[in-house]
Design an enzyme around this catalytic site. Structure first.
Site, PDB file in Angstrom:
ATOM      1  N   HIS A   1       0.497  -1.354   0.019  1.00 15.36           N
ATOM      2  CA  HIS A   1       0.210  -0.156   0.452  1.00 15.36           C
ATOM      3  C   HIS A   1       0.715   1.222  -0.322  1.00 15.36           C
ATOM      4  CE1 HIS A   1      -3.580  -2.805   0.546  1.00 15.36           C
ATOM      5  NE2 HIS A   1      -2.250  -3.513   1.592  1.00 15.36           N
TER       6      HIS A   1
ATOM      7  N   HIS B   1       2.285  -6.990   4.537  1.00 18.86           N
ATOM      8  CA  HIS B   1       0.878  -6.036   4.724  1.00 18.86           C
ATOM      9  C   HIS B   1       0.530  -7.288   6.009  1.00 18.86           C
ATOM     10  CE1 HIS B   1      -0.322  -5.507   0.558  1.00 18.86           C
ATOM     11  NE2 HIS B   1       1.024  -6.529   0.669  1.00 18.86           N
TER      12      HIS B   1
ATOM     13  N   GLU C   1       0.638 -11.576   5.354  1.00 18.59           N
ATOM     14  CA  GLU C   1       0.053 -10.938   6.534  1.00 18.59           C
ATOM     15  C   GLU C   1       1.078 -11.035   8.142  1.00 18.59           C
ATOM     16  OE1 GLU C   1      -2.208  -9.576   5.313  1.00 18.59           O
ATOM     17  OE2 GLU C   1      -2.540  -9.999   3.730  1.00 18.59           O
TER      18      GLU C   1
ATOM     19  N   GLU D   1      -2.163   0.761   7.815  1.00 20.53           N
ATOM     20  CA  GLU D   1      -1.613  -0.825   6.755  1.00 20.53           C
ATOM     21  C   GLU D   1      -0.752  -0.009   7.033  1.00 20.53           C
ATOM     22  OE1 GLU D   1      -1.253  -5.234   4.320  1.00 20.53           O
ATOM     23  OE2 GLU D   1      -3.422  -3.093   4.630  1.00 20.53           O
TER      24      GLU D   1
END
Length: 253
Positions: A10, A77, A142, A24
Site C-alpha cells: 500500500h 501486509h 500478512e 496498514e
C-alpha cells in the site's frame, strides 16, 4: 550475499486496512525498514519498493524487483476481516506451494508463531501480481490482523522479536536462493527527486502504451520503460521513445 527486495504494501492514497485510526501502510513501512536494516547488518543487499508514503501499483512493485535483479522478494501486509476481533494470526501467500518460496514461507510462519501469533498457514495466490509477475521466489506475508486487538498488542509489544523472526527466516535460506539471470536492460526517460513529477511522466507514457514504471533508489525516482534481456530490444524501445520526443538512455542492472 543475497539481493533482497522488501515491499511495504500500500502507501500514499492507498492506506490498506484501517482500524481505529491505525493504517496498514504505516505498520508495514515501519516493519519493512526495520527488517531491511537487520538484513543489511547481516551482510545482505537490501532495497525497497518504497521508503516513504508513496503509492505504486502491484505491477510496478514486481517490476522494481525484476529490474533490481533480486534473489528474493518479500511483500509485507497486515490482514483484516469484515467483523473486527473475530480472526487473528499470520498467513503467507505464495504463487504455488513448491520450492524455496514454500520453505521460506513456512520458516516465516513458524518464527512468527514463536513470537506469539497464531499460525494460519500458507495459501496459494497465483492471481496476485507481486507473486505472479516477479521473476524470483516471492512471499506475501500478512503479519497479523490489524483489526484484532490481540494481534496489534503482539505487533506493538514484540516488534523487535517480529523483526528478528522475519529476518532470521530469510537469512536461513539466503545462500540457497536460485542464481538470478543476467542483468536486464532498461530505457530511462527521466529522474526526479519528487515522486509526483515522476508519476506524471509515468502516467503519460502508460497512456501512450509504454510499459513505464518508477524505480526508486538513492533518493531519486527514475522513470523507466521496459526490462529486456537482449540489448537490441532495449535499443528498439529507445529509438521509438526518441522518435516521439522523449530523452532517453539505456541502463542495466
Amino acid at each position: 550475499m543475497a539481493k533482497i527486495v522488501i515491499d511495504p504494501g500500500h502507501g500514499g492514497s492507498d492506506p490498506g486496512a484501517n482500524y481505529n485510526g491505525r493504517r496498514e501502510k504505516n505498520d508495514v513501512l515501519r516493519l519493512a525498514l526495520a527488517v531491511g536494516k537487520k538484513l543489511e547488518e547481516k551482510g545482505q543487499n537490501v532495497s525497497y519498493t518504497r521508503v516513504d508514503d508513496t503509492a505504486y501499483t502491484p505491477f510496478e512493485r514486481a517490476m522494481m524487483a525484476n529490474t533490481a535483479n533480486a534473489d528474493f522478494f518479500l511483500s509485507l501486509h497486515r490482514n483484516s476481516v469484515r467483523n473486527p476481533n473475530t480472526v487473528n494470526g499470520v498467513e503467507a501467500y505464495v504463487y504455488e506451494e513448491s520450492g524455496i518460496r514454500e520453505d521460506v514461507a513456512e520458516e516465516l510462519l513458524d518464527n512468527l508463531e514463536d513470537a506469539g501469533f497464531e499460525n494460519r498457514g500458507i495459501l496459494e495466490r497465483p492471481n496476485l501480481a507481486v507473486l505472479r509477475r516477479t521473476d524470483m521466489p516471492a512471499v506475501l506475508l500478512e503479519v497479523g490482523f490489524i483489526d484484532n486487538e490481540k494481534d496489534n498488542q503482539i505487533f506493538d509489544t514484540k516488534f523487535d522479536e517480529i523483526v528478528d523472526a522475519i529476518a532470521d527466516a530469510i537469512l536461513k535460506y539466503a545462500k540457497k536462493f536460485p542464481t538470478r539471470r543476467p542483468p536486464l536492460y532498461r530505457v530511462q526517460t527521466g529522474a526526479f527527486r519528487n515522486y509526483d513529477n515522476a508519476a506524471v511522466l509515468v502516467n503519460r507514457l502508460q497512456n501512450e502504451g509504454y510499459p513505464a514504471f518508477v524505480l526508486y533508489g538513492d533518493g531519486i525516482y527514475r522513470v523507466q520503460v521496459g526490462a529486456y534481456e537482449i540489448l537490441d530490444n532495449a535499443i528498439r524501445m529507445e529509438q521509438k521513445l526518441r522518435a516521439n520526443g522523449y530523452p532517453t538512455f539505456i541502463v542495466s542492472g
